[in-house]
Structures are given as structure tokens and as C-alpha cells.
Design an enzyme around this catalytic site. Structure first.
Site, short mmCIF file in Angstrom:
data_model
loop_
_atom_site.label_atom_id
_atom_site.label_comp_id
_atom_site.label_asym_id
_atom_site.label_seq_id
_atom_site.Cartn_x
_atom_site.Cartn_y
_atom_site.Cartn_z
N LYS A 9 0.82 -1.21 0.00
CA LYS A 9 0.00 0.00 0.00
C LYS A 9 0.87 1.28 0.00
O LYS A 9 2.08 1.22 0.26
CB LYS A 9 -0.94 -0.04 1.22
CG LYS A 9 -1.97 -1.19 1.15
CD LYS A 9 -2.96 -1.10 2.31
CE LYS A 9 -3.99 -2.23 2.25
NZ LYS A 9 -5.01 -2.11 3.32
N TYR A 49 -12.23 -2.30 -3.86
CA TYR A 49 -12.75 -2.45 -2.50
C TYR A 49 -14.27 -2.34 -2.45
O TYR A 49 -14.84 -2.04 -1.40
CB TYR A 49 -12.11 -1.41 -1.57
CG TYR A 49 -10.76 -1.84 -0.99
CD1 TYR A 49 -10.64 -3.01 -0.24
CD2 TYR A 49 -9.62 -1.07 -1.16
CE1 TYR A 49 -9.43 -3.41 0.31
CE2 TYR A 49 -8.40 -1.45 -0.61
CZ TYR A 49 -8.31 -2.63 0.12
OH TYR A 49 -7.11 -3.01 0.68
N ASN A 112 -1.99 0.34 6.69
CA ASN A 112 -1.53 -0.94 7.24
C ASN A 112 -0.66 -1.76 6.27
O ASN A 112 -0.63 -2.98 6.33
CB ASN A 112 -2.69 -1.74 7.83
CG ASN A 112 -3.73 -2.13 6.79
OD1 ASN A 112 -3.58 -1.82 5.62
ND2 ASN A 112 -4.76 -2.84 7.22
N HIS A 115 -2.11 -5.43 1.46
CA HIS A 115 -3.39 -6.12 1.26
C HIS A 115 -3.08 -7.52 0.80
O HIS A 115 -2.11 -7.74 0.07
CB HIS A 115 -4.23 -5.42 0.17
CG HIS A 115 -5.31 -6.32 -0.40
ND1 HIS A 115 -6.53 -6.46 0.21
CD2 HIS A 115 -5.31 -7.17 -1.46
CE1 HIS A 115 -7.24 -7.36 -0.50
NE2 HIS A 115 -6.52 -7.79 -1.50
N GLU A 126 -9.35 -10.64 -8.01
CA GLU A 126 -8.36 -9.56 -7.81
C GLU A 126 -7.18 -9.70 -8.77
O GLU A 126 -6.68 -8.69 -9.29
CB GLU A 126 -7.88 -9.58 -6.36
CG GLU A 126 -9.00 -9.19 -5.39
CD GLU A 126 -8.58 -9.28 -3.92
OE1 GLU A 126 -7.43 -9.66 -3.63
OE2 GLU A 126 -9.43 -8.93 -3.06
P1 ATP Z 1 -7.01 -5.93 3.19
O1 ATP Z 1 -8.33 -6.23 2.54
O2 ATP Z 1 -6.51 -4.54 2.91
O3 ATP Z 1 -6.00 -6.99 2.92
P2 ATP Z 1 -7.93 -7.04 5.61
O4 ATP Z 1 -8.49 -8.12 4.76
O5 ATP Z 1 -7.02 -7.41 6.73
O6 ATP Z 1 -7.17 -5.96 4.76
P3 ATP Z 1 -10.55 -5.87 5.59
O7 ATP Z 1 -11.55 -6.18 6.62
O8 ATP Z 1 -10.70 -6.50 4.23
O9 ATP Z 1 -9.11 -6.17 6.20
O10 ATP Z 1 -10.51 -4.29 5.42
C1 ATP Z 1 -9.93 -3.67 4.27
C2 ATP Z 1 -9.12 -2.47 4.70
O11 ATP Z 1 -10.02 -1.50 5.25
C3 ATP Z 1 -8.13 -2.77 5.83
O12 ATP Z 1 -6.87 -3.16 5.35
C4 ATP Z 1 -8.05 -1.44 6.54
O13 ATP Z 1 -7.09 -0.59 5.92
C5 ATP Z 1 -9.44 -0.87 6.35
N1 ATP Z 1 -10.24 -1.13 7.55
C6 ATP Z 1 -10.77 -2.29 7.93
N2 ATP Z 1 -11.45 -2.18 9.09
C7 ATP Z 1 -11.33 -0.87 9.44
C8 ATP Z 1 -11.79 -0.10 10.53
N3 ATP Z 1 -12.53 -0.64 11.49
N4 ATP Z 1 -11.47 1.21 10.55
C9 ATP Z 1 -10.72 1.77 9.57
N5 ATP Z 1 -10.24 1.08 8.51
C10 ATP Z 1 -10.54 -0.21 8.45
MG MG Z 2 -9.67 -7.76 3.03
#
Ligand code: ATP
Ligand code: MG
Length: 137
Positions: A9, A49, A112, A115, A126
Site C-alpha cells: 500500500k 474495495y 496498514n 493487502h 483480484e
Molecule cells: P485488506 O483487505 O486490505 O488486505 P484485511 O483483509 O485485513 O485488509 P478488511 O476487513 O478487508 O481487512 O478491510 C480492508 C481495509 O479496510 C483494511 O486493510 C483497513 O485498511 C481498512 N479497515 C478495515 N477495518 C477498518 C476499521 N474498522 N477502521 C478503519 N479502517 C478499516
Molecule cells: Mg480484506
């Protein structure tokens, strides 16, 4: 052999840790089958997303994902999807296990670092969103 999509990211690209993160994959048995650095458009990030479109953090997530270039890769190996998620660590870096990519390189839940696809079905969607078949080997 399984394939998964990884995104380094904008926060991690800006920090200059592309090489360190790609090394985590290669050092842990995941082959880089394709990779490229690119700037996502707003439309790209919204489409990618779309599954989170109704979540309260959606707009912030899209703004963040287009705030700078990203590196998208196809990782390949045995149990690549689960293996990558394990190497990434928990979504919230404060909860990520020691030695994971998010524990080592991420600041907070918004920025974070990486992804990773969360299922075989999403990995296929994807990967085809970012790469043509001839770019993957
Ligand atoms: P990613 O999809 O980016 O790999 P993930 O699968 O661990 O991450 P998801 O639940 O798919 O997490 O959420 C997608 C992204 O949205 C997260 O990487 C994070 O940056 C953001 N996100 C998720 N939950 C929250 C939250 N509660 N508050 C703010 N941002 C969030
Ligand atoms: Mg995810």
C-alpha cells in the site's frame, strides 16, 4: 499451487520498504509470479474495495489507496492465500503478531502496509483485475 494477490500500500511504498516486503514473500516460499508499481485511480480503488462500499471507513480507505503509488503482485505457492495472510499479520497492526509485515512496517489500521486476498474466489477476481494472463509466470 495456489495464487493470491498482494498489494504493497502507499504508506509502505512511501517508506521505501518495497524490497523488504517482497523479500518476506520470497524468503517464506512464495514466488513472485507477477509484479508492478502503479498509481490507482479513484475508480480502480472503488472497484477493488467494492465489497466494503457500505462500511463507514470506505471513503477514507479509497482516499488512502490513491494517496500514492502501490505495488501489486501475484504470489504463488502452496497455500499461498493463507500463507500471505499469515505473513501480513492482523488488519490492525497493534494486534499483529511480532515479526509480521504489519507489525514491522504498518502505523495504524488505515495505513496498514499490505493487502492480501482473503479467499480463492477473491484471489481470482483480484488477480484478473490487475494482470493479463501473459503477465503471470
Ligand atoms: P485488506 O483487505 O486490505 O488486505 P484485511 O483483509 O485485513 O485488509 P478488511 O476487513 O478487508 O481487512 O478491510 C480492508 C481495509 O479496510 C483494511 O486493510 C483497513 O485498511 C481498512 N479497515 C478495515 N477495518 C477498518 C476499521 N474498522 N477502521 C478503519 N479502517 C478499516
Ligand atoms: Mg480484506
Amino acid at each position: 499451487m495456489e495464487q493470491t494477490l498482494s498489494i504493497i500500500k502507499p504508506d509502505a511504498v512511501a517508506k521505501g520498504v518495497i524490497g523488504k516486503i517482497l523479500d518476506r514473500f520470497e524468503s517464506n516460499g512464495l514466488k513472485i509470479a507477477a509484479t508492478k508499481k502503479m498509481q490507482l485511480s479513484r475508480k480502480d480503488a472503488e472497484t477493488f474495495y467494492a465489497i466494503h462500499a457500505e462500511r463507514p471507513f470506505f471513503n477514507d480507505l479509497v482516499d488512502f489507496m490513491i494517496s500514492g503509488p502501490v505495488v501489486v503482485s501475484v504470489l504463488e505457492g502452496e497455500n499461498a492465500i493463507a500463507k500471505n495472510r499469515e505473513l501480513m499479520g492482523a488488519t490492525n497492526p497493534k494486534e499483529a503478531a511480532a515479526g509480521t509485515i504489519r507489525a514491522d512496517f504498518a502505523e495504524n489500521i488505515d495505513a496498514n502496509a499490505v493487502h492480501g486476498s482473503d479467499s480463492a474466489e477473491n484471489a481470482a477476481i483480484e488477480i484478473s483485475f490487475f494482470f493479463a494472463d501473459r503477465e503471470i509466470s
